[in-house]
Scaffold this active site. Structure first.
Site, PDB file in Angstrom:
ATOM      1  N   ASP A   1      -2.565   0.898   7.153  1.00 37.85           N
ATOM      2  CA  ASP A   1      -1.670   0.664   5.987  1.00 37.85           C
ATOM      3  C   ASP A   1      -1.307  -0.871   5.672  1.00 37.85           C
ATOM      4  O   ASP A   1      -1.029  -1.261   4.841  1.00 37.85           O
ATOM      5  CB  ASP A   1      -0.252   1.440   6.234  1.00 37.85           C
ATOM      6  CG  ASP A   1      -0.323   2.824   6.515  1.00 37.85           C
ATOM      7  OD1 ASP A   1      -0.532   3.725   5.695  1.00 37.85           O
ATOM      8  OD2 ASP A   1      -0.703   3.108   7.960  1.00 37.85           O
TER       9      ASP A   1
ATOM     10  N   ASP B   1       0.899  -1.113   0.066  1.00 36.49           N
ATOM     11  CA  ASP B   1      -0.081  -0.018   0.095  1.00 36.49           C
ATOM     12  C   ASP B   1       1.044   1.415   0.053  1.00 36.49           C
ATOM     13  O   ASP B   1       1.651   1.512   0.879  1.00 36.49           O
ATOM     14  CB  ASP B   1      -1.008  -0.182   1.198  1.00 36.49           C
ATOM     15  CG  ASP B   1      -1.758   1.168   1.441  1.00 36.49           C
ATOM     16  OD1 ASP B   1      -2.205   1.855   0.351  1.00 36.49           O
ATOM     17  OD2 ASP B   1      -1.984   1.921   2.194  1.00 36.49           O
TER      18      ASP B   1
ATOM     19  N   GLU C   1      -1.535  -1.170  -5.127  1.00 33.06           N
ATOM     20  CA  GLU C   1      -2.752  -0.441  -5.458  1.00 33.06           C
ATOM     21  C   GLU C   1      -2.454   0.578  -6.170  1.00 33.06           C
ATOM     22  O   GLU C   1      -1.536   1.406  -6.299  1.00 33.06           O
ATOM     23  CB  GLU C   1      -3.261   0.217  -3.978  1.00 33.06           C
ATOM     24  CG  GLU C   1      -4.554   0.899  -4.216  1.00 33.06           C
ATOM     25  CD  GLU C   1      -5.180   1.323  -2.969  1.00 33.06           C
ATOM     26  OE1 GLU C   1      -5.888   2.283  -2.953  1.00 33.06           O
ATOM     27  OE2 GLU C   1      -5.026   0.666  -1.717  1.00 33.06           O
TER      28      GLU C   1
END
Length: 209
Positions: free
Chosen positions: A187, A53, A113
């Site tokens: 996170d 992430d 992502e």
């Protein structure tokens, strides 16, 4: 520099620091989520997924093993950069931190992502793009495939809804991985969600790369 902080039960690997001219990386800190200790340089499983992430301040990561079709959490944690330092040093720290995770756990694929930009915050998107770029670079340098998923796609795969709240995603992660506690900080939860998304879509991803 602030460094990697993980959320697994074992002590985090402490990569060697580079020369004084290179920013000192934040070593990964394993979290209390992962089951049991593992060796400093574990042998790769038949499939090992690194979910990332990306973030300029905090980058989350999660490493999942896939053995005989079953999932196991290997390690999860964060890589920090130090606020107030020049951008070049901050993204160097992120690159080094993720490169250390890759060198330690030798994943067979990285899932990350996709960048989402709100038109009211273009500067945020640009800064995030720097972090995301060096993370992709670390994967390319290691010779592993890097696959990209949107936030709505990740949520839909895990919960059935692309608009699911974070709490629902966390519960889905805990259920899938058999965790005693919900993954935290956010996170780490997001990184594990990305890794899980790739686990379910990896055959499709391999056909479209």
């Amino acid at each position: 520099m602030e460094g990697k902080e993980t959320t697994s039960k074992r002590d985090a690997p402490r990569p060697d620091h580079r020369s004084a001219s290179t920013p000192a990386p934040c070593p990964p800190h394993p979290s209390p989520l992962a089951p049991g200790p593992s060796s400093p340089n574990p042998q790769p499983s038949s499939d090992r997924i690194l979910g990332v992430d990306p973030g300029l301040n905090v980058t989350g990561y999660g490493v999942l093993d896939v053995v005989d079709g079953r999932l196991r959490l290997c390690e999860a944690g964060i890589v920090r950069s130090r606020r107030g330092e020049p951008l070049s040093r901050r993204i160097a720290s992120i690159h080094q931190g993720i490169a250390d995770v890759i060198a330690t756990f030798r994943p067979t694929a990285m899932a990350i992502e996709e960048l989402y930009s709100h038109y009211n915050r273009p500067r945020t998107a640009i800064l995030m793009g720097h972090a995301r770029g060096v993370i992709c670079l670390a994967g390319a340098e290691a010779g592993i495939p890097v696959v990209h998923y949107s936030a709505t796609q990740i949520k839909r795969i895990l919960t059935g809804s692309g608009r699911a709240p974070k709490s629902q995603v966390q519960r889905a992660i805990g259920r899938e991985l058999g965790l005693a506690a919900l993954p935290d900080p956010p996170d780490v939860a997001d990184a594990l969600a990305i890794a899980l998304c790739h686990y379910y879509l990896r055959d499709k991803a391999s056909r479209t790369r």
